[in-house]
Design a protein around this motif. Structure first.
Motif, mmCIF file in Angstrom:
data_model
loop_
_atom_site.group_PDB
_atom_site.id
_atom_site.type_symbol
_atom_site.label_atom_id
_atom_site.label_comp_id
_atom_site.label_asym_id
_atom_site.label_seq_id
_atom_site.Cartn_x
_atom_site.Cartn_y
_atom_site.Cartn_z
ATOM 1 N N LEU A 207 -3.162 30.388 28.987
ATOM 2 C CA LEU A 207 -3.880 29.522 27.841
ATOM 3 C C LEU A 207 -1.945 29.475 26.705
ATOM 4 O O LEU A 207 -0.938 28.143 26.759
ATOM 5 C CB LEU A 207 -3.875 29.524 26.750
ATOM 6 C CG LEU A 207 -6.221 29.346 26.927
ATOM 7 C CD1 LEU A 207 -6.828 30.147 26.576
ATOM 8 C CD2 LEU A 207 -6.183 28.059 27.768
ATOM 9 N N ALA A 211 0.657 26.075 27.558
ATOM 10 C CA ALA A 211 1.097 25.245 26.192
ATOM 11 C C ALA A 211 2.467 25.631 26.355
ATOM 12 O O ALA A 211 3.723 24.343 25.743
ATOM 13 C CB ALA A 211 0.743 25.817 25.247
ATOM 14 N N LYS A 226 3.527 26.104 19.874
ATOM 15 C CA LYS A 226 2.518 25.457 20.477
ATOM 16 C C LYS A 226 1.549 27.144 21.028
ATOM 17 O O LYS A 226 0.283 26.339 21.770
ATOM 18 C CB LYS A 226 2.919 24.981 21.679
ATOM 19 C CG LYS A 226 3.398 23.729 20.656
ATOM 20 C CD LYS A 226 2.206 22.949 20.015
ATOM 21 C CE LYS A 226 2.706 21.772 18.949
ATOM 22 N NZ LYS A 226 1.362 20.778 18.350
ATOM 23 N N GLN A 230 -2.213 27.340 20.778
ATOM 24 C CA GLN A 230 -3.216 26.990 21.946
ATOM 25 C C GLN A 230 -4.477 28.039 22.264
ATOM 26 O O GLN A 230 -5.935 28.272 22.309
ATOM 27 C CB GLN A 230 -2.993 26.590 23.414
ATOM 28 C CG GLN A 230 -3.628 26.532 24.287
ATOM 29 C CD GLN A 230 -4.235 24.927 24.252
ATOM 30 O OE1 GLN A 230 -4.559 24.314 23.642
ATOM 31 N NE2 GLN A 230 -4.166 24.475 25.808
ATOM 32 N N ASN A 233 -7.276 27.663 19.493
ATOM 33 C CA ASN A 233 -8.145 27.248 19.565
ATOM 34 C C ASN A 233 -9.374 28.158 20.892
ATOM 35 O O ASN A 233 -10.626 27.125 20.154
ATOM 36 C CB ASN A 233 -7.815 26.295 20.854
ATOM 37 C CG ASN A 233 -6.824 24.633 20.118
ATOM 38 O OD1 ASN A 233 -6.648 24.880 18.937
ATOM 39 N ND2 ASN A 233 -5.571 24.045 20.215
ATOM 40 N N CYS A 369 -5.456 20.577 13.810
ATOM 41 C CA CYS A 369 -5.162 20.439 15.467
ATOM 42 C C CYS A 369 -5.577 19.257 15.752
ATOM 43 O O CYS A 369 -7.131 19.188 15.396
ATOM 44 C CB CYS A 369 -5.775 21.586 15.254
ATOM 45 S SG CYS A 369 -5.340 21.770 17.786
#
Length: 719
Positions: A207, A211, A226, A230, A233, A369
């Motif tokens: 991930l 990103a 970033k 990610q 998330n 986000c």
């Protein structure tokens, strides 16, 4: 000892002597008591007299060296001669019953054991009659030596605290051992967890890299932010999945439990939580540096980028920076309040209320986000459904606490009327809310009653924090009489409602019937559900950690009784075959470790009943074996306890019950020697061994390491 070791020992003793001796280079009685760290002055005074060979009322370095050389390097006969002189208070060359009673009384105090005077007399007579071979009315040195030969484990390392205190630390010449985490046994016994963590790590890396590559045309700081975003998330959603208790309880009954480490969901939840904290710190730091770079080529300052909506960063009216700062503060506070020192220091409420801020975290993440909702929607709906079901179940049908027992060690025993729809497995736990104690607080506790008890639900709650102390104090207050025209009828109904076994009823000021409203959410499964799939189960409880095993032991014995056979012609009983489709158990070892004598009292009545229920003779040997350890009691090879432990052994054989607990099982002093305990279990060959533990995390690490060495499966109770 070698010459080098002798020199080293001499230097160490000299250094220790100088640290406690006064300006006169002599140790007086008070200084000796302080150095010896004994609870009872009798032994300090006796040791002092024997060390003081010239009778000067002080001990010189030479006298100390001479005495300690005997205790550390001397033969067994030398040490026994010293022990005999300790017991021979009047120096007559023999020990009479009154001298022996004085010594045993001091032994009891030294080991923090409280017994009635009559029991002390019984102990004295048991040891005296056994040692006085010629019935002369006194014990000679030869008779004491002969008596000790019946206790070979005592002679292995006969010592006193002073000798241990003055032993030099072992030289760092031990062979460097392979780190535990690199051993084959560790990887074999933790394969599911390690494979899961490897998968989790690989997914996080994928991930992050994905990103970063997606934003490779931006600055390095922006790509780093970033990449961490990610990962956040995923982790901020996954941390919730690990706490879907109802789903995990259901999965434990399926084949999934053999593939995924469901029993370690709390540990994984903590790991993911710390990962979230780490990602947020890096994510925020990267954005700050990125804003510094942007401010150099724009009209906005760094503070405007961070604390205002003017730059227009974010998908909801430029609020990404502001919500990010708030999220960073909230996540840091949650991490701080979730730390071990907060949860274990009696401030569970701080952890509880701060953890409820997860609602604000998820809400802010939705605003912060643009893509978080895609990760959150499915797990979030499942989580919401679990909460709705939990609220519905807890409010369905009024639950009432109908009986309360205040037990030793500040343990509150709650008896709750069990609803018909409430089904659970041995070892499960529930969340309970008692509005009269705290209207909005829910706390997890293990169910201590067996599922076979259809009319009542038991909880044993140790007073260790604010809420549990309030609970104990609430029921400790005198019950104020409430006038009621049907008071006696209501009391009679409550008495008939809960048919508690007679052996567990306690009447008096610490027992009351009541009718207090409560709410229960659960039950939820734990690793102990695996016990009935085991062949040889070892249950280890430390202190109040026995509560999961209270339910398990009762359930096992309920099933055991169904298989118990009795001869119609005599009183002989046996159990033909304990194994069936639901329970494969061939042997159960129950180990309970307590700090002091009182800690045993609240659970002894149940253990006594379990001992009585067990058959006298079985084809494969005793099915349930109990092992009790009292850590405050001095070990058998300590001179301050040897006489007491011999007397306790002799009286236990005579009366067929232990003087400390009243059980048939003899309470062992000190801590278990786990290597010897597990070696004996391994040699029994009763099938695959599964060890279930509930207690302090520090002891869990020790037991787990031994389990890995012997190839046993280890399960730790968590919730």
């Amino acid at each position: 000892m070698s010459a080098d070791e002798d020199v080293r020992w001499l230097e160490w003793v000299t250094k220790q002597f100088e640290s406690i001796a006064g300006d006169d280079k002599e140790i007086d009685l008070d200084e000796f008591k302080t150095a010896l760290k004994v609870k009872e002055s009798f032994f300090a005074e006796r040791f002092f007299v024997l060390f003081d060979s010239d009778g000067s009322s002080s001990i010189s370095l030479d006298e100390l060296l001479e005495a300690l050389d005997l205790l550390i390097h001397g033969s067994e006969t030398d040490k026994l001669r010293f022990l005999f002189q300790v017991y021979d208070v009047d120096g007559s060359g023999s020990i009479d019953p009154d001298e022996l009673r004085t010594v045993l009384k001091s032994c009891l105090r030294e080991s923090a054991i409280s017994l009635p005077e009559e029991k002390l007399d019984d102990l004295t007579l048991a040891l005296f009659e056994s040692a006085d071979k010629d019935n002369s009315g006194a014990i000679t040195f030869e008779e004491l030596k002969a008596e000790l030969e019946d206790f070979p484990e005592v002679m292995e390392n006969l010592t006193i605290s002073a000798a241990n205190w003055l032993k030099p630390p072992e030289a760092d010449q031990k062979k460097r051992q392979t780190p535990r985490y690199l051993t084959r046994a560790y990887w074999h016994n933790n394969s599911r967890k390690l494979l899961f963590l490897c998968g989790y790590t690989c997914l996080s890396v994928a991930l992050f890299v994905g990103a970063v590559l997606q934003h490779r045309h931006n600055s390095a700081w922006y790509m780093l932010a970033k990449g961490c975003g990610q990962c956040l998330n995923f982790n901020c959603t996954f941390v919730m999945v690990l706490m879907l208790r109802r789903c995990l309880t259901w999965l434990r009954a399926t084949w999934v439990v053999r593939v995924l480490p469901l029993d370690q969901n709390i540990l994984l939840h903590q790991i993911v939580g710390y990962a979230i904290l780490g990602y947020t710190l890096v994510h925020t730091t990267a954005h700050v540096f990125n804003f510094v770079q942007l401010s150099e080529h724009s009209d906005f300052s760094v503070w405007e980028y961070l604390l205002t909506t003017r730059p227009g960063i974010g998908w909801v009216k430029g609020t990404a920076s502001v919500t990010g700062v708030v999220l960073q503060v909230v996540v840091c506070l949650m991490g701080l309040c979730s730390s071990t020192f907060v949860r274990r220091s009696g401030h569970f409420e701080v952890f509880y209320w701060s953890h409820l801020s997860y609602v604000w975290v998820w809400s802010l993440l939705m605003v912060h986000c643009a893509n978080f909702w895609k990760w959150f929607v499915v797990p979030g709906l499942v989580f919401l459904l679990e909460k709705i079901i939990g609220i519905a179940v807890s409010r369905m049908g009024g639950l009432y606490i109908v009986e309360v027992n205040l037990l030793p060690s500040k343990v509150t025993h709650l008896v709750i009327k069990r609803p018909q729809f409430f089904h659970f497995k041995p070892g499960d736990y529930v969340y309970i809310n008692i509005p009269v104690i705290a209207k909005y607080e829910w706390h997890p506790f293990t169910i201590s009653s067996a599922p076979e008890q259809s009319e009542s639900l038991w909880l044993h709650i140790r007073s260790m924090g604010q809420w549990t102390n309030r609970l104990y104090e609430y029921f400790r207050q005198p019950q104020s009489p409430v006038p009621s025209p049907r008071r006696l009828a209501a009391s009679l109904r409550r008495r008939r409602l809960i048919k508690t076994p007679v052996g567990n009823r306690v009447f008096g000021e610490n027992h009351r019937f009541c009718n207090i409203k409560c709410y229960v959410d659960g039950p939820y499964g734990t690793p102990t559900r695996q016990i009935f799939a085991s062949e040889h189960a070892v249950l280890i409880g430390a202190g109040i950690g026995i509560t999961p095993f209270a339910s398990i032991l009762q359930s096992i014995m309920y099933r055991y009784r169904r298989r118990k056979q009795n001869c119609p012609s005599c009183n002989y009983s046996w159990c033909e075959n304990i194994k069936d489709s639901e329970m494969k158990l061939r042997k159960v070892d129950f180990i309970w470790i307590n700090r002091d004598q009182k800690s045993f009292e609240w659970f002894v009545s149940l253990l006594t009943k379990l001992e009585m229920d067990q058959a006298d003779g079985e084809p494969e040997g005793r099915f349930l074996e109990m092992h009790m350890y009292m850590t405050s009691a001095l070990c058998k090879n300590d001179m301050k306890a040897i006489g007491l432990q011999m007397a306790l052994d002799l009286l236990a054989k005579k009366e067929k019950r232990d003087s400390i607990t009243g059980l048939r099982t003899r309470t062992q002093p000190g801590r278990p020697e786990w290597a010897k305990v597990f070696q004996k279990i391994s040699e029994e060959n009763k099938g695959k061994v599964h060890v279930f533990y509930c207690g302090s995390p520090a002891l869990a690490k020790v037991i787990k390491a031994q389990c890995e060495h012997f190839g046993f499966n280890f399960y730790k109770e968590n919730f």
